[in-house]
Design a protein around this motif. Structure first.
Motif, PDB file in Angstrom:
ATOM      1  N   GLU A  46      10.095   7.810  -8.019  1.00  0.00           N
ATOM      2  CA  GLU A  46       8.908   8.677  -8.385  1.00  0.00           C
ATOM      3  C   GLU A  46       8.381   9.230  -6.934  1.00  0.00           C
ATOM      4  OE1 GLU A  46       7.517   6.420 -12.432  1.00  0.00           O
ATOM      5  OE2 GLU A  46       7.008   5.558 -10.298  1.00  0.00           O
ATOM      6  N   PHE A  47       7.473  10.282  -7.180  1.00  0.00           N
ATOM      7  CA  PHE A  47       7.204  10.753  -5.915  1.00  0.00           C
ATOM      8  C   PHE A  47       5.806  11.820  -6.376  1.00  0.00           C
ATOM      9  CE2 PHE A  47       9.852  14.019  -7.736  1.00  0.00           C
ATOM     10  CZ  PHE A  47       9.156  15.165  -7.823  1.00  0.00           C
ATOM     11  N   GLU A  48       4.882  11.948  -5.254  1.00  0.00           N
ATOM     12  CA  GLU A  48       3.803  12.671  -5.282  1.00  0.00           C
ATOM     13  C   GLU A  48       3.660  13.620  -4.207  1.00  0.00           C
ATOM     14  OE1 GLU A  48      -1.191  11.977  -4.894  1.00  0.00           O
ATOM     15  OE2 GLU A  48       0.288  10.222  -4.791  1.00  0.00           O
ATOM     16  N   VAL A 105       7.473   5.749   1.182  1.00  0.00           N
ATOM     17  CA  VAL A 105       7.860   6.637   2.569  1.00  0.00           C
ATOM     18  C   VAL A 105       7.598   7.989   2.124  1.00  0.00           C
ATOM     19  CG1 VAL A 105       9.920   5.051   2.854  1.00  0.00           C
ATOM     20  CG2 VAL A 105      10.264   6.895   1.571  1.00  0.00           C
ATOM     21  N   LEU A 106       7.839   8.663   3.294  1.00  0.00           N
ATOM     22  CA  LEU A 106       7.367  10.198   3.497  1.00  0.00           C
ATOM     23  C   LEU A 106       8.762  11.130   3.133  1.00  0.00           C
ATOM     24  CD1 LEU A 106       4.102  10.761   5.376  1.00  0.00           C
ATOM     25  CD2 LEU A 106       4.312  10.813   2.929  1.00  0.00           C
ATOM     26  N   PHE A 107       9.073  11.918   2.408  1.00  0.00           N
ATOM     27  CA  PHE A 107      10.119  12.602   2.524  1.00  0.00           C
ATOM     28  C   PHE A 107       9.507  14.107   2.902  1.00  0.00           C
ATOM     29  CE2 PHE A 107      12.748   9.934   0.505  1.00  0.00           C
ATOM     30  CZ  PHE A 107      14.174  10.306   0.169  1.00  0.00           C
ATOM     31  N   THR A 108       9.835  14.528   4.092  1.00  0.00           N
ATOM     32  CA  THR A 108       9.205  15.788   4.756  1.00  0.00           C
ATOM     33  C   THR A 108      10.409  16.788   5.088  1.00  0.00           C
ATOM     34  OG1 THR A 108       9.421  15.068   7.013  1.00  0.00           O
ATOM     35  CG2 THR A 108       7.327  14.152   5.771  1.00  0.00           C
ATOM     36  N   TRP A 109       9.924  18.252   4.871  1.00  0.00           N
ATOM     37  CA  TRP A 109      10.935  19.283   5.085  1.00  0.00           C
ATOM     38  C   TRP A 109      10.138  20.245   6.283  1.00  0.00           C
ATOM     39  CZ3 TRP A 109      10.902  16.641   0.444  1.00  0.00           C
ATOM     40  CH2 TRP A 109      12.196  16.308   0.175  1.00  0.00           C
ATOM     41  N   LYS A 134       6.918  21.014   3.242  1.00  0.00           N
ATOM     42  CA  LYS A 134       6.790  20.504   1.887  1.00  0.00           C
ATOM     43  C   LYS A 134       6.577  18.883   2.516  1.00  0.00           C
ATOM     44  CE  LYS A 134      10.458  20.813  -0.493  1.00  0.00           C
ATOM     45  NZ  LYS A 134      11.183  21.681  -1.395  1.00  0.00           N
ATOM     46  N   ILE A 135       5.872  17.974   1.672  1.00  0.00           N
ATOM     47  CA  ILE A 135       5.858  16.566   2.017  1.00  0.00           C
ATOM     48  C   ILE A 135       5.660  15.865   0.669  1.00  0.00           C
ATOM     49  CG2 ILE A 135       4.146  14.995   3.016  1.00  0.00           C
ATOM     50  CD1 ILE A 135       3.410  17.123   4.731  1.00  0.00           C
ATOM     51  N   LEU A 136       6.374  14.982   0.330  1.00  0.00           N
ATOM     52  CA  LEU A 136       6.258  14.175  -0.782  1.00  0.00           C
ATOM     53  C   LEU A 136       6.060  12.645  -0.290  1.00  0.00           C
ATOM     54  CD1 LEU A 136       9.321  15.490  -2.824  1.00  0.00           C
ATOM     55  CD2 LEU A 136       6.986  16.403  -2.644  1.00  0.00           C
ATOM     56  N   SER A 137       5.290  11.837  -1.172  1.00  0.00           N
ATOM     57  CA  SER A 137       5.195  10.457  -0.891  1.00  0.00           C
ATOM     58  C   SER A 137       6.134   9.858  -2.030  1.00  0.00           C
ATOM     59  CB  SER A 137       3.686  10.194  -1.159  1.00  0.00           C
ATOM     60  OG  SER A 137       3.758   8.671  -0.935  1.00  0.00           O
ATOM     61  N   MET A 178       0.861  -1.343   0.040  1.00  0.00           N
ATOM     62  CA  MET A 178      -0.066   0.036   0.102  1.00  0.00           C
ATOM     63  C   MET A 178       0.878   1.312   0.168  1.00  0.00           C
ATOM     64  SD  MET A 178      -2.756   1.476   2.989  1.00  0.00           S
ATOM     65  CE  MET A 178      -3.926  -0.348   2.669  1.00  0.00           C
ATOM     66  N   ARG A 179       0.600   2.121  -1.021  1.00  0.00           N
ATOM     67  CA  ARG A 179       1.426   3.308  -0.955  1.00  0.00           C
ATOM     68  C   ARG A 179       1.079   4.251   0.042  1.00  0.00           C
ATOM     69  NH1 ARG A 179       0.004   7.742  -3.833  1.00  0.00           N
ATOM     70  NH2 ARG A 179      -2.228   7.629  -5.178  1.00  0.00           N
ATOM     71  N   PHE A 180       1.952   5.455   0.096  1.00  0.00           N
ATOM     72  CA  PHE A 180       1.292   6.561   1.111  1.00  0.00           C
ATOM     73  C   PHE A 180       0.349   7.517   0.404  1.00  0.00           C
ATOM     74  CE2 PHE A 180       4.849   5.948   4.311  1.00  0.00           C
ATOM     75  CZ  PHE A 180       4.087   6.207   5.433  1.00  0.00           C
TER      76      PHE A 180
END
Length: 585
Positions: free
Chosen positions: A46-48, A140-144, A36-39, A1-3
């Motif tokens: 690839e990111f959303e 995963v989540l990339f968050t700033w 900023k939040i990326l899945s 399951m993706r974020f």
């Protein structure tokens, strides 16, 4: 399951409190924390975008095909400042990120300084991994967000820390991973090269020839993760050691220290590894220590090795595998008498002369002064016969300076018998010394000193010392003024004192009585020239010294020497008259 946004909210909410009744408020507060939040799909990159506003909103995000390219663009465009870019390069490496998140890392945190539309800011990047993140579900989540004050304080100190350390790495012994804090660009390339297993990196680094061969054993023992885990579980104090690390074309000494972080626990062994170049100061310490050891091993007078060094070398030799060992034991003849008669400076001169002569014939590292008048020469190359031939040449050279030595030589297979070989050589020396004194006795020693005594007196060196110590070795010593015929006795035998009383202290008349009463008739004419002071003066001017031998009526042979001491203008000189027993040959 993706974020998804819903999944993200659920993960954040359950992180705070799964039973809270204010889920909506918590979700909103946590999401609002980040600018900023990326899945991200860590397999493809690839990111959303979930959120891209506020402080960190930027157009460059739209041009990036994947998260790894995005991080590279931040670095290459210097949005991330170059001095902090090295620690961010790990996020450009897909393998690093995948191994971290699939290896169980729940949070990967990195703070750095970057440019924004509102000026330079410290930001914190956090990669958040869900409990169900797997290679099949690689999201995963990339968050700033803007860095908190504690992070900013820490990051502001990095330039200072960088001046103290060449490398600072955060390592986790529990999962065998590492995270660079301070490294140079070249090191960053290695650390970002796909290997996140700390032990694998250490092993590869040493295998590539970056560690000096002499230090490989200790380095390998220390850097085994299993060993470190056990060590810190038993004793959570820092581990530190020095080794030689290749830098450019040379190996330099560095100090490595591994210390528990404030985050350390038994289940999460977070450590800080620091590395500092200590080459210059450590090599100076080594040089100073070697110089101190060498000074402690040297005899101050001769600069030969001393007994301490001899004992250490002998002990080391006894542990060797039985080489040939030859020991030459030397004792100086007459040092004690020379010290007593002429003073310790003369004795020191003798010892220095012997040391220098030995150095001409043997390697310096094989010569020892082990006592006041004892020397030892050792060799694992020369036989006893060869050593004996060389020392005889030494003996002949020393005789030119009127110095004599007694020697003993022993040789054999060393093994654990080194001390016995030395003892055998010493015994031979003692036998040689006993034979020397039987041949020569005290008279020869006195004769060898006469000329030096006379020179000392002529130069008026320490006449009182002569009176107290030296003069009794002779039959008579007198200072005579030829102009007045009066003597100033340095050493006056009792019989000659009576002669002076009979002649009202007239020295020439007293000598005449001495000749008549104590000198055999056939030798009395030898005194005639010296009792005519005009003739004596002429001889002293011409020859500098008048000397002759004669025999007394009791059969003892005597030697007489007369030397000029001081001459005043237009006057006869003051002279020294020395009478000593002479061994007739």
């Amino acid at each position: 399951m993706r974020f998804t946004p819903e999944k993200m909210r659920f993960e954040m909410n359950t992180t705070v409190n799964e039973k809270t009744k204010t889920n909506a408020f918590v979700e909103s507060a946590l999401i609002d924390t980040f600018s900023k939040i990326l899945s991200v799909n860590v397999n493809t990159g690839e990111f959303e975008v979930f959120k891209n506003d506020g402080l960190l909103a930027e157009d460059v995000l739209k041009d990036a095909p994947d998260i790894y390219s995005y991080m590279k663009m931040l670095i290459s465009n210097e949005i991330i400042y170059p001095e902090y870019a090295t620690t961010c390069r790990r996020f450009t490496n897909p393998e690093y990120v995948r191994k971290s998140v699939f290896g169980g890392e729940k949070r990967i945190v990195q703070s750095y300084r970057r440019r924004t539309a509102k000026g330079d800011k410290w930001v914190t990047l956090t990669v958040i991994t869900g409990n169900d993140c797997t290679p099949e579900n690689p999201y995963v989540l990339f968050t700033w967000r803007e860095a908190d004050s504690d992070s900013i304080t820490l990051l502001d100190t990095l330039p200072t820390i960088s001046s103290l350390y060449d490398k600072l790495i955060r390592i986790n012994l529990s999962n065998n991973t590492y995270e660079p804090v301070i490294v140079d660009a070249d090191e960053q390339e290695r650390l970002s090269g796909g290997v996140i297993n700390m032990y694998e990196w250490w092993a590869g680094y040493s295998k590539d020839g970056n560690i000096a061969n002499e230090d490989m054993g200790e380095f390998g023992t220390l850097t085994r993760t299993g060993s470190l885990q056990k060590r810190f579980a038993e004793d959570p104090t820092p581990v530190s050691f020095r080794y030689r690390r290749k830098q450019g074309d040379e190996f330099r000494w560095v100090q490595l220290e591994i210390a528990p972080s404030v985050e350390y626990s038994e289940d999460n062994q977070i450590m800080l590894l620091s590395l500092k170049d200590v080459h210059d100061e450590y090599t100076e310490q080594i040089r100073s220590r070697e110089e101190l050891i060498d000074n402690m091993s040297r005899d101050a007078l001769t600069d030969l090795f001393n007994r301490l060094k001899f004992n250490r070398d002998l002990e080391a030799l006894a542990k060797s595998e039985g080489p040939l060992f030859t020991c030459l034991y030397i004792d100086v003849n007459g040092l004690h008498e020379l010290n007593n008669l002429l003073g310790h400076q003369k004795g020191d001169d003798m010892l220095s002369c012997i040391a220098e002569t030995l150095k001409k014939h043997f390697p310096d590292e094989n010569i020892y002064r082990i006592g006041g008048d004892e020397f030892v020469v050792t060799s694992t190359q020369l036989s006893g016969h060869s050593m004996g031939h060389i020392i005889e040449n030494v003996r002949r050279e020393l005789l030119k300076d009127n110095y004599e030595i007694s020697i003993g030589i022993a040789s054999g297979v060393c093994d654990k018998k080194a001390e016995k070989i030395v003892a055998a050589a010493e015994l031979e020396m003692r036998n040689d010394k006993a034979a020397y004194y039987m041949r020569h006795g005290d008279r020869r020693k006195k004769r060898q000193m006469n000329e030096e005594l006379e020179q000392m007196l002529v130069k008026k060196h320490d006449s009182e010392r002569f009176l107290d110590i030296i003069a009794h070795q002779f039959s008579g010593v007198y200072l005579v003024d030829l102009a007045t015929n009066i003597s100033r006795q340095i050493y006056l035998p009792e019989f000659f004192s009576k002669l002076l009383e009979e002649t009202d202290d007239c020295f020439g008349d007293a000598v005449q009585l001495y000749v008549e009463r104590f000198v055999k008739p056939e030798y009395r004419d030898r005194f005639e020239p010296i009792l005519d002071y005009d003739k004596l003066d002429e001889m002293l001017i011409r020859d500098g010294i008048v000397q002759f031998t004669f025999q007394k009526t009791d059969g003892i042979w005597m030697n007489a020497r007369i030397l000029e001491v001081d001459r005043e203008k237009n006057a006869k000189p003051e002279t020294i008259w020395i009478f000593a027993e002479e061994q007739h040959r």
